[in-house]
Scaffold this active site. Structure first.
Site, PDB file in Angstrom:
ATOM      1  N   LYS A 111       0.801  -1.227   0.000  1.00 44.71           N
ATOM      2  CA  LYS A 111       0.000   0.000   0.000  1.00 44.71           C
ATOM      3  C   LYS A 111       0.837   1.282   0.000  1.00 44.71           C
ATOM      4  CE  LYS A 111      -4.483  -1.105   0.193  1.00 44.71           C
ATOM      5  NZ  LYS A 111      -5.529  -0.497  -0.632  1.00 44.71           N
ATOM      6  N   ASP A 158      -8.507   0.243   6.405  1.00 48.58           N
ATOM      7  CA  ASP A 158      -8.603  -0.963   7.214  1.00 48.58           C
ATOM      8  C   ASP A 158      -7.257  -1.290   7.860  1.00 48.58           C
ATOM      9  OD1 ASP A 158     -11.350  -2.007   6.901  1.00 48.58           O
ATOM     10  OD2 ASP A 158     -10.840  -1.993   4.785  1.00 48.58           O
TER      11      ASP A 158
END
Length: 399
Positions: free
Chosen positions: A75, A118
Site C-alpha cells: 500500500k 482498514d
C-alpha cells in the site's frame, strides 16, 4: 462452510481500450520515483515449482509485497507516490526525486493528509507523511485491528477507530477533511474525486515494472492467468490494466473477493454493467478487502478485461495462508496475511475442488498454465496470523 460463487464476465470487451491511467509511461514514472525513496528495493518474485507440480499446472509465480519498505504491504507505493506528486505540484516541480521534494517542501507550511483505512493504506500514508515532514490523520472502521491501529500511531499519525463500516468511514473522513482543510488521500474514487485515487493506482504500478524485469530473467514464456484480490479494486484495476497492455500473450484475469464484501462480483452479475454494492455486511478476516463499493475507475477497467469474478468464504484465504507458510519441498516459505493469501487459496480450490471443475475448464486452467498471484501483505496482524496458521481458525471444516 460458505460457498465459492463465480460469474464469468458478460461485459468483457473483445477489443478492450488501452487505459491511459496505467500505461507504460506511468509505470516508468512510478518506478523512477520509488527508486529514489530511502530503503527502496524490488520485492522478490518467487516460483513455487513444487506446488505447481502438485496442482497439475506448469508454473506458479508469487510477487511478494510483504517486504515492501519494511511495512509488510504494497500500500505504501500508492500513498507515497500520491503525496509526493501532490507536494511536487504545489512546489511546481517534477516528482522525480524523493530527496529533492523532501528538501523543497520545507519552505511550505506543514500540511495534513487524511484517510480512511482498514490498516495497510493508513500505515503507508502515515509513513509517507512522516518521511516527507507532513502530518497525517487516519480513521479506521469498526472491528479494525488494535495492532494495526498502534502501528499507524507509532508512525506519528493521529489515528482512531470509528463506529462505522469502511464505506461510511470513508464518507466521514471526506467530510471532516473538507471542514478542516486537510487533503484527503483515499484509495477509492467517486464523482468529483478522482485525481488522488488515480495517483495511488499509478503508484502501485511499480509492482508491474519490477515484475516485468524479474519475469524476463525467470521465464521466457508468458503468463496465462493472473488472480487478483479486490477490495475497492484500485490494486486489481492497476495490475490488470497494465498487464493486459504490456504482455504479448493473452492473459485470463480472475478477480476474487470475500463473500461478505463482493461488490465486483455483484457488479459483474448486473445486466447493464453498472456498479453494485456488496451483498454482505463486510465482516471478513480479509480486512484489506472489506469494502462494499467499487472504485469506478477500477470497475471501468475490470469490466472490460476481467474473465471471471469470484466471491469466496474466509476459509479460502486461511487455506492460502497455511499453504504459503508451509511450502512443499524446495519452494520458499512465504508469510502472507489474509488479504494477501486469498488468490493462492482460490488457485488451490480451482485445481482441487471438484465443485469447481466446470470453472476450471472454462478458464482453461491446465498443465500448460502459468499463473501469477501477488501477496499484497505479510502478517500485518500477527495475532490473527497465528490463530489461522497455528490454531486452525477458518479451516475447511468450520467458519
Amino acid at each position: 462452510m460458505g460457498e465459492i460463487n463465480w460469474q464469468l464476465n458478460r461485459h468483457k470487451s473483445p477489443h478492450p481500450p488501452a487505459f491511459s491511467v496505467v500505461n507504460k509511461e506511468e509505470i516508468r514514472k512510478a518506478m523512477r520515483f520509488h527508486q529514489t525513496v530511502p530503503g527502496y528495493a524490488p520485492t522478490p518474485l518467487h516460483s513455487l515449482s513444487s506446488l505447481a507440480n502438485e496442482l497439475g499446472i506448469q508454473r506458479i509465480f508469487v510477487k511478494d509485497e510483504s517486504y515492501r519498505f519494511d511495512l509488510n504491504s504494497f500500500k505504501v507505493l500508492g500513498s507515497s507516490y500520491a503525496l509526493a506528486t501532490y507536494l511536487a505540484r504545489t512546489l511546481q516541480t517534477d516528482v522525480n526525486s524523493f530527496s529533492i521534494i523532501k528538501e523543497k517542501v520545507k519552505s511550505l507550511p506543514v500540511h495534513t493528509f487524511a484517510t480512511a483505512t482498514d490498516g495497510n493504506h493508513g500505515r503507508g500514508l502515515a509513513w509517507s507523511a512522516k518521511m516527507l515532514g507532513q502530518r497525517s490523520v487516519v480513521y479506521m472502521p469498526k472491528g479494525a485491528s488494535a495492532y494495526r491501529l498502534q502501528m499507524i500511531r507509532d508512525l506519528g499519525a493521529q489515528a482512531d477507530i470509528t463506529n462505522n463500516d469502511y464505506d461510511d468511514t470513508v464518507r466521514f473522513v471526506s467530510q471532516l477533511a473538507e471542514q478542516q482543510g486537510w487533503t484527503l488521500v483515499q484509495d477509492t474514487a467517486w464523482e468529483g474525486y478522482t485525481d488522488i485515487p488515480t495517483l495511488i493506482m499509478q503508484g502501485y504500478l511499480t509492482i508491474i515494472g519490477e515484475f516485468l524485469e524479474q519475469f524476463t530473467d525467470m521465464e521466457k514464456k508468458g503468463l496465462t492467468h493472473v488472480i487478483l484480490q479486490a477490495g475497492v479494486g484500485s490494486f486489481a484495476g492497476a495490475m490488470a490494466g497494465a498487464l493486459q497492455q504490456l504482455t504479448k500473450t493473452p492473459i485470463k484475469f480472475i478477480i476474487v473477493e470475500p463473500n461478505q464484501a463482493d461488490c465486483f462480483y455483484q457488479s459483474a452479475r448486473t445486466e447493464d454493467g453498472s456498479s453494485k454494492a456488496a451483498s454482505g455486511n463486510l465482516s471478513t478476516i480479509m480486512a484489506g478487502l472489506s469494502c462494499g463499493e467499487t472504485n469506478p475507475i477500477s470497475w471501468d477497467i475490470l469490466k472490460n478485461i476481467a474473465d471471471c469474478f469470484v466471491s469466496c468464504p474466509d476459509r479460502v484465504a486461511a487455506s492460502g495462508m497455511r499453504i504459503l507458510g508451509n511450502p512443499l519441498h524446495t519452494d520458499p516459505r512465504i508469510v502472507s496475511g489474509e488479504s494477501g493469501a486469498v488468490p493462492l487459496g482460490l488457485l488451490f480450490e480451482l485445481c482441487r475442488n471438484p465443485l469447481l471443475a466446470e470453472l476450471k475448464k472454462l478458464l482453461a486452467l491446465d498443465s500448460s498454465s502459468r499463473v501469477l498471484v501477488i501477496n499484497t501483505e505479510g502478517d500485518t496482524d500477527p495475532e490473527n496470523y497465528r490463530k489461522v496458521c497455528w490454531d486452525g481458525m477458518y479451516s475447511n471444516n468450520r467458519e
